[in-house]
Design a protein around this motif. Structure first.
Motif, PDB file in Angstrom:
ATOM      1  N   SER A 146     -52.999  -6.777  -1.040  1.00 32.57           N
ATOM      2  CA  SER A 146     -52.864  -5.463  -1.649  1.00 32.57           C
ATOM      3  C   SER A 146     -51.965  -5.554  -2.864  1.00 32.57           C
ATOM      4  CB  SER A 146     -52.285  -4.471  -0.645  1.00 32.57           C
ATOM      5  OG  SER A 146     -51.049  -4.938  -0.153  1.00 32.57           O
ATOM      6  N   PRO A 202     -48.161  -4.810  -0.903  1.00 28.86           N
ATOM      7  CA  PRO A 202     -48.578  -4.983   0.482  1.00 28.86           C
ATOM      8  C   PRO A 202     -47.783  -4.149   1.467  1.00 28.86           C
ATOM      9  CG  PRO A 202     -48.374  -7.091  -0.637  1.00 28.86           C
ATOM     10  CD  PRO A 202     -47.759  -6.062  -1.531  1.00 28.86           C
ATOM     11  N   GLY A 233     -52.373  -1.515  -0.514  1.00 31.14           N
ATOM     12  CA  GLY A 233     -53.637  -1.546   0.236  1.00 31.14           C
ATOM     13  C   GLY A 233     -54.826  -1.177  -0.608  1.00 31.14           C
ATOM     14  N   ASP A 268     -54.959  -2.336   5.431  1.00 32.50           N
ATOM     15  CA  ASP A 268     -55.036  -3.760   5.084  1.00 32.50           C
ATOM     16  C   ASP A 268     -56.291  -4.413   5.658  1.00 32.50           C
ATOM     17  OD1 ASP A 268     -52.719  -3.926   3.626  1.00 32.50           O
ATOM     18  OD2 ASP A 268     -51.471  -4.531   5.314  1.00 32.50           O
TER      19      ASP A 268
END
Length: 564
Positions: A3, A6, A234, A259
């Motif tokens: 991502s 993340p 994400g 995710d």
């Protein structure tokens, strides 16, 4: 990295349980419940063949109807539009029928383990979805304030993006005990989950997502908050969620729901359609070869226009043809706002507190537009830079998120030119599909001035604005600060022994009834809750070795905040 920013801590413990949507509000193992060889329950033989209304043919309604049928009951499904609900897969006129667009749900996290049960059951395949900077995405372009950055991993982006990632990690750790909760959920440590969450619910129910960021020293920089809102983690920017309750966001990050997404090969609508046609091998009362389709002569009943209570606390349903049928039990799986507008309802259907909760439900708007193209031209290399001609794109321009979807270099492909929420979605509402496409191509042309996207387009665009869909009026629920009590009332409604006798028999299900709205997993979980409720009402029970959500409810009931 999977991502742009993340989901906080990266986990490396191979021995740890994979994360699931196991709580935190109701830490019940729906995946284990479904997988148990004893099945999910039975009703007395005297109830076999009894009709139960299931209103709404989306994923929640079809799952509920399928499981009721397996128990020997006769679900009667009503659907105003088409089977699938927001699992809606469409084609492009004049193009290869294998070329499709996902107008609703298009990406599913591995933590959706109850959903995965049904994906596996009907034999569907999944593949990685090309989110920003995911391994399935060849490249990503982040374009903010007229400045573009090309990246294959987050390390290719300027330092400020890594600073924002670090700030989000710190914010979650310091303000929401991220590592501790994530570990407890992996280990399915129910006491620890409940201990952490009870404290956070009381502390944070009145807090917005944006306020949570502002309260953290890690996000004292407005620039960092702005970048985080526009680029996010994400699936992209989350500034449209800034006014929502931080509890909604924590449910997503704890369960890693944003995710490692996967898409369903051939389209997500296949899931409810295959369940509709499926002939289960383990079925009670009905002969082998029975399916939901065969019980309905191929088509569900039409839209419900009225529901009221009649003698004996039965639920009487009138459909769009004027047909009136009465049932001892019913499950309503549509968006709850429909009960306030499209369906003429008696006040006696629900307790007043539940009506209030439905009226307070906050829905997010969402728009998408897809175009078919001749091939995945974005994989062509720019001779001067060696970069992909075009990339998955996150921007502060009108398009916000652009996704590139292909099935191989020599096959036609699809571009999701724009995927937006809330105010960004409302900006598209007055425009026709062609007008939307023109604005989107203009925006993308400013990011990719040397790329002629239009010359690759081989068919008309398809688009949706879920807030303008008459049977939805929004994409998905998202609680505002102070809404926890309302959501608890809706989620726990399936425990009807606690309700007055004259308010029982009608059960709520669907992702907006769940704690994880916007995720198909929530639709499945609440369907199973409603099935348990119907089974219990008919005097049925689960096997002692496989207790259902209602059997263990008192041990893991959601936190209850004071009403005064």
């Amino acid at each position: 990295m999977t991502s742009t920013v993340p989901n906080a801590v990266q986990h490396t413990d191979a021995a740890a349980e994979p994360i699931t949507m196991f709580g935190p509000d109701f830490p019940y193992a729906y995946d284990d419940f479904l997988a148990h060889p004893a099945g999910i329950g039975q009703v007395p033989a005297t109830a076999h063949g009894t009709e139960v209304a299931v209103i709404g043919g989306g994923l929640s309604g079809i799952v509920a109807a399928y499981e009721l049928m397996k128990m020997g009951l006769k679900p009667v499904v009503y659907e105003a539009d088409q089977i699938g609900g927001r699992l809606r897969t469409v084609g492009f006129d004049g193009c290869d029928p294998g070329l499709t667009a996902e107008m609703g749900a298009m990406r599913f996290p591995p933590s959706s383990t109850a959903l995965q049960h049904y994906i596996d059951l009907v034999g569907l395949e999944t593949k990685p979805f090309p989110n920003p900077l995911s391994p399935a995405t060849p490249s990503t372009v982040v374009d903010l304030k007229g400045e573009s950055h090309y990246a294959r991993t987050i390390d290719d982006l300027p330092q400020v993006y890594r600073d924002v990632m670090d700030a989000w990690n710190r914010c979650l750790e310091e303000g929401a005990d991220f590592s501790d909760m994530n570990r407890a959920m992996r280990e399915r440590d129910v006491p620890r989950i409940r201990e952490i969450w009870a404290r956070l619910v009381e502390k944070l129910d009145n807090q917005t997502f944006y306020g949570f960021l502002c309260d953290s020293d890690a996000f004292k920089s407005f620039r960092h908050r702005e970048i985080f809102g526009q680029v996010g983690f994400g699936t992209g920017g989350w500034d449209t969620d800034f006014p929502n309750s931080i509890l909604e966001i924590l449910r997503v990050v704890y369960t890693e729901a944003d995710d490692h997404h996967r898409g369903i090969v051939g389209g997500s609508q296949q899931l409810p359609l295959r369940l509709w046609d499926r002939e289960p091998q383990k079925i009670v009362h009905w002969p082998l070869g029975t399916s939901l389709s065969s019980l309905h002569d191929g088509e569900p009943r039409p839209a419900v226009i009225r529901m009221n209570r009649t003698a004996g606390n039965r639920i009487t349903v009138t459909d769009a043809t004027g047909d009136i049928r009465t049932y001892p039990a019913a499950i309503f799986t549509g968006q709850s706002w429909l009960l306030l507008s499209k369906v003429d309802c008696d006040d006696t259907l629900f307790p007043i507190d539940h009506w209030t909760a439905m009226e307070r439900t906050h829905y997010m708007e969402s728009s998408k537009l897809f175009v078919p193209v001749d091939r995945p031209f974005w994989l062509d290399k720019d001779e001067s830079t060696g970069r992909d001609t075009m990339s998955m794109t996150l921007t502060d321009r009108m398009t916000r998120g652009t996704y590139l979807l292909d099935d191989g270099p020599d096959r036609p492909a699809v571009i999701c030119l724009s995927y937006t929420w809330c105010d960004d979605s409302l900006k598209w509402l007055p425009l026709s599909p062609a007008e939307r496409m023109d604005v989107m191509l203009k925006s993308l042309g400013e990011i990719y001035p040397d790329v002629d996207i239009r010359k690759h387009v081989i068919g008309n665009p398809v688009t949706v604005s879920w807030e303008n869909e008459p049977y939805f009026m929004g994409a998905f629920k998202a609680n505002l600060p102070g809404h926890y009590r309302y959501q608890r009332r809706l989620f726990t409604h399936f425990m009807q022994d606690r309700l007055p006798a004259d308010r029982r028999g009608l059960f709520l299900a669907g992702d907006d009834i769940s704690w994880t709205a916007g995720w198909a997993e929530g639709a499945v979980q609440t369907a199973l809750n409603a099935v348990w409720g119907v089974m219990h009402q008919f005097g049925g029970a689960t096997d002692p070795t496989n207790p259902g959500p209602g059997d263990v409810f008192d041990d893991i009931a959601p936190v209850e905040l004071p009403e005064d």
